[in-house]
Design a protein around this motif. Structure first.
Motif, mmCIF file in Angstrom:
data_model
loop_
_atom_site.group_PDB
_atom_site.id
_atom_site.type_symbol
_atom_site.label_atom_id
_atom_site.label_comp_id
_atom_site.label_asym_id
_atom_site.label_seq_id
_atom_site.Cartn_x
_atom_site.Cartn_y
_atom_site.Cartn_z
ATOM 1 N N THR A 104 32.177 41.727 47.613
ATOM 2 C CA THR A 104 32.682 40.846 46.572
ATOM 3 C C THR A 104 31.831 39.594 46.544
ATOM 4 O O THR A 104 30.924 39.497 45.749
ATOM 5 N N PRO A 136 42.077 36.590 30.422
ATOM 6 C CA PRO A 136 41.740 37.078 31.760
ATOM 7 C C PRO A 136 40.414 37.850 31.825
ATOM 8 O O PRO A 136 39.694 37.736 32.823
ATOM 9 N N LEU A 137 40.067 38.594 30.800
ATOM 10 C CA LEU A 137 38.798 39.327 30.819
ATOM 11 C C LEU A 137 37.620 38.357 30.804
ATOM 12 O O LEU A 137 36.660 38.521 31.562
ATOM 13 N N ARG A 138 37.711 37.329 29.985
ATOM 14 C CA ARG A 138 36.618 36.351 29.932
ATOM 15 C C ARG A 138 36.527 35.567 31.235
ATOM 16 O O ARG A 138 35.430 35.286 31.724
ATOM 17 N N MET A 139 37.669 35.233 31.819
ATOM 18 C CA MET A 139 37.661 34.556 33.120
ATOM 19 C C MET A 139 36.985 35.455 34.157
ATOM 20 O O MET A 139 36.180 34.994 34.966
ATOM 21 N N ARG A 140 37.301 36.736 34.118
ATOM 22 C CA ARG A 140 36.703 37.689 35.062
ATOM 23 C C ARG A 140 35.196 37.791 34.861
ATOM 24 O O ARG A 140 34.435 37.878 35.835
ATOM 25 N N ARG A 197 33.667 34.603 36.345
ATOM 26 C CA ARG A 197 33.801 34.649 37.812
ATOM 27 C C ARG A 197 32.823 35.658 38.419
ATOM 28 O O ARG A 197 32.190 35.390 39.437
ATOM 29 N N THR A 198 32.694 36.796 37.788
ATOM 30 C CA THR A 198 31.770 37.817 38.277
ATOM 31 C C THR A 198 30.333 37.314 38.223
ATOM 32 O O THR A 198 29.573 37.499 39.177
ATOM 33 N N TRP A 238 39.780 31.750 41.262
ATOM 34 C CA TRP A 238 40.823 32.420 40.489
ATOM 35 C C TRP A 238 41.018 33.857 40.950
ATOM 36 O O TRP A 238 40.071 34.572 41.258
ATOM 37 N N GLN A 239 42.270 34.277 41.007
ATOM 38 C CA GLN A 239 42.632 35.652 41.359
ATOM 39 C C GLN A 239 43.445 36.232 40.222
ATOM 40 O O GLN A 239 44.353 35.579 39.717
ATOM 41 N N GLU A 240 43.159 37.478 39.848
ATOM 42 C CA GLU A 240 43.920 38.150 38.788
ATOM 43 C C GLU A 240 45.319 38.460 39.235
ATOM 44 O O GLU A 240 45.626 38.684 40.343
ATOM 45 N N LEU A 269 32.706 47.222 32.543
ATOM 46 C CA LEU A 269 33.988 47.041 31.857
ATOM 47 C C LEU A 269 34.260 48.208 30.928
ATOM 48 O O LEU A 269 33.387 48.613 30.166
#
Length: 148
Positions: free
Chosen positions: A15, A69-73, A76-77, A146-148, A94
């Motif tokens: 990760t 949440p997808l954009r945040m991910r 973050r990625t 951030w955590q989903e 994705l």
């Protein structure tokens, strides 16, 4: 297809890579190593697609883009798992229609969170670390934590 396109988050087994973030401990946000996130623009890279200037970045627009949440991910990625200067949409792995991904990446670019460059038929993205940290210090650390 480049090797960075074939690999992607969740496919490498790790990760957060050492050197990219340092846990502050005690539930506090991760501290980003901003120098490690800054990669020089490769020679011959195309000009970035249109985006807001650093001084035009607005917190409510940035937060609106990050509210999905997808954009945040995605952001973050890019912060924690980048393997190269920038990445194609396919690198993220994705499972979404191309039109949906185009919409999400455009929203991130127009908000000023990512910079995109057009390489032939591919658009590659990276986080505008220096601009975001200058305008909104600590925001990227919160995104990384951030955590989903």
């Amino acid at each position: 297809m480049s090797s960075t396109t074939a690999k992607g988050p969740g496919k490498t087994g790790g990760t957060e890579k050492a050197g990219d973030v340092e846990a502050a401990g005690g539930g506090r946000p991760l501290r980003l190593d901003l120098a490690a996130l800054q990669r020089p623009v490769p020679p011959g890279a195309p000009e970035p697609l249109p985006e807001p200037d650093r001084d035009a970045l607005r917190l409510e627009v940035v937060m609106g883009a990050l509210s999905d949440p997808l954009r945040m991910r995605i952001v973050r990625t890019l912060l924690l798992e980048s393997e190269a200067f920038d990445h194609t949409c396919g690198w993220f792995g994705l499972d979404r229609p191309k039109s949906s991904l185009t919409h999400h990446f455009r929203a991130l670019r127009e908000a000023g969170l990512i910079r995109q460059r057009q390489y032939g038929l591919e658009r590659r993205s990276h986080v505008r670390v220096a601009d975001l940290e200058a305008r909104f210090p600590g925001l990227l650390g919160l995104v990384a934590d951030w955590q989903e």
